[in-house]
Design an enzyme around this catalytic site. Structure first.
Site, PDB file in Angstrom:
ATOM      1  CD  GLU A 250       3.538 -13.168  -1.241  1.00  0.00           C
ATOM      2  OE1 GLU A 250       4.083 -14.209  -1.586  1.00  0.00           O
ATOM      3  OE2 GLU A 250       3.569 -12.127  -1.918  1.00  0.00           O
TER       4      GLU A 250
ATOM      5  N   GLY B 149       0.160  -6.248  -0.597  1.00  0.00           N
ATOM      6  CA  GLY B 149      -0.904  -6.697   0.314  1.00  0.00           C
ATOM      7  C   GLY B 149      -1.325  -8.131   0.064  1.00  0.00           C
TER       8      GLY B 149
ATOM      9  CB  ILE C 140      -0.986  -9.174  -5.042  1.00  0.00           C
ATOM     10  CG1 ILE C 140      -2.120  -8.176  -5.259  1.00  0.00           C
ATOM     11  CG2 ILE C 140      -0.568  -9.814  -6.360  1.00  0.00           C
ATOM     12  CD1 ILE C 140      -1.729  -6.996  -6.152  1.00  0.00           C
TER      13      ILE C 140
ATOM     14  N   GLY D 258     -10.491   7.702   4.755  1.00  0.00           N
ATOM     15  CA  GLY D 258      -9.598   6.687   5.322  1.00  0.00           C
ATOM     16  C   GLY D 258      -8.726   5.997   4.284  1.00  0.00           C
TER      17      GLY D 258
ATOM     18  CE  LYS E   3       3.653  -1.536  -0.091  1.00  0.00           C
ATOM     19  NZ  LYS E   3       2.398  -0.816  -0.372  1.00  0.00           N
TER      20      LYS E   3
END
Ligand code: HSE
Length: 423
Positions: A126, A131, A133, A184, A202
């Site tokens: 998943e 991330g 979701i 970052g 993805k």
């Protein structure tokens, strides 16, 4: 109470988030799920956080594969090697694997799936898309009644942060990238994100799940955001568009198109309001109609949410389910992949400001069957002026051929950018 023994491979940003989540949520999960998550070993080259010495594994084979008490292996090192070996060997040993590794899955899904099926272990991923979701299990377990015909997503937070910031601050790409790296939000080597590779992996996973057909990365068109300028964003804004790096998958019958590229979308589109490092995925199903899921697509704790939820899910299955596709390993003859899709285009050209230039450009578009919806000339007469064209729906290859010819018009200084438009 059921004990679930876990080995964690990788203790970077996401690994640390998983380590913290297992500790923080232990008693809540025990109470709610009736299982106790027990982190038995952590294998890492670098430890981003302090952990007890006794937890540190020295060798993958002796400390993890050969430890029969370990039920689930979490792989969070990323990249194909050595992650592929770790995942395959764990699956072969009958241990379920939870991974966030999009590249590994996008490139080696059939092999990993076959290894899982052969031993009866589970393979869960998943966290590989979006991330925190919960998009993949939503497709798998909550939208089964539907044939999904389109997926459209902002699935890379770094590029969404950069494009949002360029728009808000009216700033250039390089300047914003530097700032994003200092804060970052972008890696020191940003290529994987800004060139669209991360979104491509993805999209391969997301569209394969959505269309019940494996979409290998080799069939995905990819273009990153490095050529997007503040001028493109400003002119797009004036015309009512915002620029996003979209991952787009469409299925018509047995034909699939899959592409990752900067895209102009109307400011009124639900995806236009997704700003900063957030992600969102917009789906269309033939029964449910439109659905959008929104949340944090990266970061230690949001990604850990998906990873630890997968661990709980894996541990609660009496029999694991496996993805199945029309085309298990290769692309079957039943399916075709479209590379000449149709959409509208935003085209920015720099040209000399003299009589007849517009007519010359327009005639090339006409010759290639590209119909112009609107054209705007910006600025005063001078050395060069920007001409902004927005086309009606046109074929990708027709626009490419038109642009090749337009470059040769003597008064055309340069074709500054061509950006696809999706409504
Ligand atoms: N680098 C990714 C992003 C997060 O910027 O969204 C990890 O998938």
């Amino acid at each position: 109470m059921k004990q679930v023994n876990i080995a964690l491979i990788g203790l970077g940003t996401v690994g640390s988030g998983v380590y913290k989540t297992i500790g923080m949520q232990k008693s809540y999960i025990e109470h709610k799920e009736g299982m106790s998550l027990n982190l038995k070993k952590v294998l890492a080259l670098n430890y981003a956080i302090e952990i007890p010495e006794a937890l540190k594994a020295k060798d993958f084979y002796t400390d993890i594969v050969q430890d029969e008490t370990i039920d689930i292996v979490i792989e969070l090192i990323g990249g194909v090697n050595p992650a592929r070996e770790f995942v395959l060997e764990s699956l072969k040993a009958g241990k379920s694997v939870v991974t966030a590794n999009k590249e590994l899955l996008a490139r080696h899904w059939p092999e990993l799936n076959a290894a899982a099926k052969a031993s009866g272990a589970g393979l869960y991923f998943e966290a590989s898309v979006g991330g925190g979701i919960p998009i993949l299990r939503t497709i798998w377990e909550s939208l089964q009644a539907n044939e999904l015909t389109s997926v459209m997503g902002i699935i890379n937070g770094t590029t969404n942060y950069i494009l949002s910031k360029m728009e808000e601050d009216k700033a250039g790409y390089e300047e914003v990238l530097k700032e994003a790296q200092q804060l970052g939000f972008a890696e020191a080597n940003p290529k994987n994100d800004v060139e669209g590779f991360d979104a491509m992996y993805k999209l391969s996973i997301l569209s394969s799940m959505a269309f019940h057909a494996r979409v290998p990365v080799e069939y995905i068109f990819r273009e990153g955001i490095t050529n997007i300028t503040r001028e493109d964003i400003a002119y797009g804004n004036e015309l009512g568009y915002t620029v996003k790096l979209l991952a787009i998958g469409k299925k018509r019958g047995k034909t699939i198109e899959a592409r990752v590229h900067p895209t102009m979308i109307p400011k009124t589109h639900p995806l236009a309001s997704v700003r900063g490092a957030f992600n969102a995925i917009f789906l269309h199903g033939n029964i449910v109609d439109d659905i959008m899921l929104y949340g944090r697509g990266a970061g230690d704790m949001p990604t850990a949410s998906a990873v630890v939820s997968d661990v709980i899910y894996a541990a609660s299955q009496s029999r694991h389910r496996y993805t199945s596709f029309y085309n298990e390993a290769n692309v079957s003859s039943e399916l075709s992949f479209e590379n000449n899709w149709e959409c509208e285009f935003f085209i920015r050209i720099l040209a000399q400001d003299s009589p007849g230039v517009l007519a010359k450009i327009a005639s090339v578009f006409g010759r290639h069957n590209v119909s112009i919806n609107s054209v705007v000339q910006k600025g005063q007469s001078g050395e060069s002026v920007p001409l902004i064209f927005v086309t009606h729906r046109a074929k990708e290859i027709s626009v490419k051929c038109a642009m090749d010819d337009i470059r040769y018009i003597p008064e055309v200084i340069k074709v500054a950018n061509v950006i696809r438009v999706e409504k």
